[in-house]
Design a protein around this motif. Structure first.
Motif, PDB file in Angstrom:
ATOM      1  N   LYS A 140       0.856  -1.192   0.000  1.00 28.87           N
ATOM      2  CA  LYS A 140       0.000   0.000   0.000  1.00 28.87           C
ATOM      3  C   LYS A 140       0.887   1.235   0.000  1.00 28.87           C
ATOM      4  CE  LYS A 140      -3.126  -0.093   2.999  1.00 28.87           C
ATOM      5  NZ  LYS A 140      -3.982  -0.121   4.157  1.00 28.87           N
ATOM      6  N   TYR A 141       0.441   2.276  -0.716  1.00 33.00           N
ATOM      7  CA  TYR A 141       1.193   3.526  -0.809  1.00 33.00           C
ATOM      8  C   TYR A 141       0.224   4.700  -0.729  1.00 33.00           C
ATOM      9  CZ  TYR A 141       4.726   0.383  -2.638  1.00 33.00           C
ATOM     10  OH  TYR A 141       5.610  -0.652  -2.784  1.00 33.00           O
ATOM     11  N   ARG A 148       0.387  -9.501 -14.841  1.00 33.39           N
ATOM     12  CA  ARG A 148       1.856  -9.462 -14.728  1.00 33.39           C
ATOM     13  C   ARG A 148       2.352 -10.876 -14.517  1.00 33.39           C
ATOM     14  NH1 ARG A 148       4.937  -4.769 -14.565  1.00 33.39           N
ATOM     15  NH2 ARG A 148       6.419  -6.049 -13.470  1.00 33.39           N
ATOM     16  N   GLU A 149       3.244 -11.307 -15.381  1.00 31.16           N
ATOM     17  CA  GLU A 149       3.956 -12.570 -15.199  1.00 31.16           C
ATOM     18  C   GLU A 149       3.003 -13.752 -14.968  1.00 31.16           C
ATOM     19  OE1 GLU A 149       6.930 -11.955 -12.154  1.00 31.16           O
ATOM     20  OE2 GLU A 149       7.243  -9.905 -12.854  1.00 31.16           O
ATOM     21  N   GLY A 150       1.924 -13.803 -15.751  1.00 29.34           N
ATOM     22  CA  GLY A 150       0.983 -14.909 -15.640  1.00 29.34           C
ATOM     23  C   GLY A 150       0.056 -14.831 -14.440  1.00 29.34           C
ATOM     24  N   ARG A 151       0.015 -13.730 -13.780  1.00 26.84           N
ATOM     25  CA  ARG A 151      -0.783 -13.554 -12.565  1.00 26.84           C
ATOM     26  C   ARG A 151      -1.636 -12.293 -12.754  1.00 26.84           C
ATOM     27  NH1 ARG A 151       0.275 -15.261  -7.459  1.00 26.84           N
ATOM     28  NH2 ARG A 151       2.302 -16.081  -8.022  1.00 26.84           N
ATOM     29  N   THR A 152      -2.843 -12.302 -12.207  1.00 27.93           N
ATOM     30  CA  THR A 152      -3.687 -11.108 -12.239  1.00 27.93           C
ATOM     31  C   THR A 152      -3.634 -10.440 -10.877  1.00 27.93           C
ATOM     32  OG1 THR A 152      -5.155 -12.083 -13.893  1.00 27.93           O
ATOM     33  CG2 THR A 152      -6.008 -10.211 -12.646  1.00 27.93           C
ATOM     34  N   LEU A 153      -3.183  -9.203 -10.866  1.00 28.63           N
ATOM     35  CA  LEU A 153      -3.107  -8.406  -9.646  1.00 28.63           C
ATOM     36  C   LEU A 153      -4.306  -7.475  -9.590  1.00 28.63           C
ATOM     37  CD1 LEU A 153       0.643  -7.316  -9.817  1.00 28.63           C
ATOM     38  CD2 LEU A 153      -0.334  -9.328  -8.691  1.00 28.63           C
ATOM     39  N   GLU A 154      -4.801  -7.249  -8.384  1.00 20.47           N
ATOM     40  CA  GLU A 154      -5.826  -6.231  -8.206  1.00 20.47           C
ATOM     41  C   GLU A 154      -5.134  -4.980  -7.686  1.00 20.47           C
ATOM     42  OE1 GLU A 154      -9.752  -5.286  -5.577  1.00 20.47           O
ATOM     43  OE2 GLU A 154      -9.607  -7.276  -6.492  1.00 20.47           O
ATOM     44  N   VAL A 155      -5.280  -3.899  -8.426  1.00 17.28           N
ATOM     45  CA  VAL A 155      -4.727  -2.608  -8.044  1.00 17.28           C
ATOM     46  C   VAL A 155      -5.914  -1.707  -7.743  1.00 17.28           C
ATOM     47  CG1 VAL A 155      -3.271  -0.665  -8.744  1.00 17.28           C
ATOM     48  CG2 VAL A 155      -2.737  -2.981  -9.572  1.00 17.28           C
ATOM     49  N   SER A 156      -5.991  -1.206  -6.516  1.00 15.54           N
ATOM     50  CA  SER A 156      -7.147  -0.412  -6.102  1.00 15.54           C
ATOM     51  C   SER A 156      -6.696   0.966  -5.664  1.00 15.54           C
ATOM     52  CB  SER A 156      -7.873  -1.088  -4.937  1.00 15.54           C
ATOM     53  OG  SER A 156      -8.355  -2.352  -5.335  1.00 15.54           O
ATOM     54  N   ILE A 157      -7.320   1.981  -6.242  1.00 13.96           N
ATOM     55  CA  ILE A 157      -7.096   3.353  -5.809  1.00 13.96           C
ATOM     56  C   ILE A 157      -8.228   3.694  -4.856  1.00 13.96           C
ATOM     57  CG2 ILE A 157      -6.933   5.766  -6.511  1.00 13.96           C
ATOM     58  CD1 ILE A 157      -5.811   4.745  -9.201  1.00 13.96           C
ATOM     59  N   ASP A 158      -7.867   4.016  -3.620  1.00 15.92           N
ATOM     60  CA  ASP A 158      -8.844   4.264  -2.565  1.00 15.92           C
ATOM     61  C   ASP A 158      -8.834   5.719  -2.127  1.00 15.92           C
ATOM     62  OD1 ASP A 158      -9.558   1.569  -2.473  1.00 15.92           O
ATOM     63  OD2 ASP A 158      -8.103   1.101  -0.903  1.00 15.92           O
ATOM     64  N   ASP A 159     -10.013   6.287  -1.994  1.00 16.91           N
ATOM     65  CA  ASP A 159     -10.201   7.591  -1.352  1.00 16.91           C
ATOM     66  C   ASP A 159     -10.857   7.281  -0.013  1.00 16.91           C
ATOM     67  OD1 ASP A 159     -10.725  10.166  -0.539  1.00 16.91           O
ATOM     68  OD2 ASP A 159     -12.075  10.648  -2.209  1.00 16.91           O
ATOM     69  N   VAL A 213      -3.107   3.695  -2.820  1.00 15.88           N
ATOM     70  CA  VAL A 213      -3.218   2.611  -3.798  1.00 15.88           C
ATOM     71  C   VAL A 213      -2.748   1.332  -3.114  1.00 15.88           C
ATOM     72  CG1 VAL A 213      -0.921   3.037  -4.799  1.00 15.88           C
ATOM     73  CG2 VAL A 213      -2.657   1.783  -6.119  1.00 15.88           C
ATOM     74  N   GLU A 214      -3.491   0.258  -3.371  1.00 14.03           N
ATOM     75  CA  GLU A 214      -3.132  -1.066  -2.883  1.00 14.03           C
ATOM     76  C   GLU A 214      -2.931  -1.978  -4.085  1.00 14.03           C
ATOM     77  OE1 GLU A 214      -5.680  -1.203   1.293  1.00 14.03           O
ATOM     78  OE2 GLU A 214      -6.247  -2.537  -0.340  1.00 14.03           O
ATOM     79  N   ILE A 215      -1.877  -2.784  -4.024  1.00 13.83           N
ATOM     80  CA  ILE A 215      -1.632  -3.805  -5.046  1.00 13.83           C
ATOM     81  C   ILE A 215      -1.685  -5.141  -4.321  1.00 13.83           C
ATOM     82  CG2 ILE A 215      -0.051  -4.697  -6.798  1.00 13.83           C
ATOM     83  CD1 ILE A 215       1.215  -1.854  -6.820  1.00 13.83           C
ATOM     84  N   GLU A 216      -2.535  -6.037  -4.800  1.00 12.53           N
ATOM     85  CA  GLU A 216      -2.805  -7.278  -4.065  1.00 12.53           C
ATOM     86  C   GLU A 216      -2.802  -8.492  -4.989  1.00 12.53           C
ATOM     87  OE1 GLU A 216      -6.852  -9.126  -2.320  1.00 12.53           O
ATOM     88  OE2 GLU A 216      -6.346  -7.163  -1.533  1.00 12.53           O
ATOM     89  N   ALA A 217      -2.291  -9.592  -4.434  1.00 16.91           N
ATOM     90  CA  ALA A 217      -2.378 -10.900  -5.088  1.00 16.91           C
ATOM     91  C   ALA A 217      -2.723 -11.918  -4.017  1.00 16.91           C
ATOM     92  CB  ALA A 217      -1.049 -11.271  -5.752  1.00 16.91           C
ATOM     93  N   MET A 218      -3.432 -12.948  -4.400  1.00 13.93           N
ATOM     94  CA  MET A 218      -3.709 -14.067  -3.503  1.00 13.93           C
ATOM     95  C   MET A 218      -2.760 -15.186  -3.882  1.00 13.93           C
ATOM     96  SD  MET A 218      -5.962 -12.756  -1.584  1.00 13.93           S
ATOM     97  CE  MET A 218      -6.498 -14.130  -0.577  1.00 13.93           C
ATOM     98  N   ALA A 219      -2.250 -15.901  -2.852  1.00 13.32           N
ATOM     99  CA  ALA A 219      -1.261 -16.948  -3.118  1.00 13.32           C
ATOM    100  C   ALA A 219      -1.441 -18.115  -2.160  1.00 13.32           C
ATOM    101  CB  ALA A 219       0.149 -16.375  -2.972  1.00 13.32           C
ATOM    102  N   GLN A 220      -1.038 -19.268  -2.619  1.00 13.07           N
ATOM    103  CA  GLN A 220      -0.894 -20.436  -1.759  1.00 13.07           C
ATOM    104  C   GLN A 220       0.475 -20.322  -1.085  1.00 13.07           C
ATOM    105  OE1 GLN A 220      -3.143 -22.707  -1.132  1.00 13.07           O
ATOM    106  NE2 GLN A 220      -4.637 -22.121  -2.674  1.00 13.07           N
ATOM    107  N   PRO A 221       0.670 -20.960   0.070  1.00 15.19           N
ATOM    108  CA  PRO A 221       1.975 -20.880   0.732  1.00 15.19           C
ATOM    109  C   PRO A 221       3.152 -21.260  -0.170  1.00 15.19           C
ATOM    110  CG  PRO A 221       0.362 -21.787   2.235  1.00 15.19           C
ATOM    111  CD  PRO A 221      -0.319 -21.670   0.889  1.00 15.19           C
TER     112      PRO A 221
END
Length: 184
Positions: free
Chosen positions: A7-8, A116-127, A135-143
């Motif tokens: 997050k930034y 990006r690189e075979g993965r779909t990232l969710e990028v959210s701009i929040d007010d 802005v948040e950049i998020e990915a879900m992952a298995q361990p």
């Protein structure tokens, strides 16, 4: 699942939107989100770095548990979500069990999907009400995929020119902003 997030704080949302679109991101419909956070009756979530919330978007609600952060560079943590068919009854159940309402974080979110690189990232701009733009950049992952997801999320932030990440959640920032200044 593990949520890998960075997050930034933003000063220029327009420039970020332009960079996202240049990188091929797909804009999704903006939405208003209301996140009601709860405290646990027997442990201090601020100390354990956990969170329990009910997020409402339109007529849909989701209960989310977020575990403690597991690294020092991203906000990677265990996340468990369940859709609610009766959010008011679920909130009443939590309160009957001793959970207490802490605060509600209200925000307008503009989500983008970035491949990006075979993965779909969710990028959210929040007010975020009372805090400003982020802005948040998020990915879900298995361990087993965690290191690759972290690298992908971090690389996306760098490609967007983002610096000086924020590891605190919106609730923590909001509560800190509401505290009166100390007189020393």
């Amino acid at each position: 699942m593990l949520e890998v997030e960075v997050k930034y704080r933003l000063t220029d949302t327009g420039a970020l939107v332009e960079r996202l679109l240049t990188l091929g991101a797909q804009a999704k419909s903006p939405m208003a989100q209301s996140d009601l956070y709860f405290s646990h009756p027997a442990r201090d979530f601020a100390q354990t770095d956990e969170a329990l919330r009910v997020r409402s978007v339109g007529g849909e609600s989701v209960a989310t548990y977020k575990g403690a952060k597991i690294d020092t560079h991203t906000k990677t943590r265990r996340e468990i979500e369940t859709h609610l068919t009766d959010a008011p009854a679920f909130v009443q159940m939590l309160e009957a069990l001793g959970f207490a309402r802490v605060a509600t974080v209200t925000k307008c979110r503009q989500p983008f999907l970035l491949a990006r690189e075979g993965r779909t990232l969710e990028v959210s701009i929040d007010d975020v009400e009372g805090l400003g733009h982020f802005v948040e950049i998020e990915a879900m992952a298995q361990p087993a995929d965690l290191q690759e997801a972290r690298r992908c999320v971090t690389a996306a932030a760098e490609s967007l020119g983002l610096e000086h990440g924020e590891r605190r959640g919106y609730l923590e920032m909001l509560l800190q902003a509401q505290q009166p200044p100390t007189v020393g």
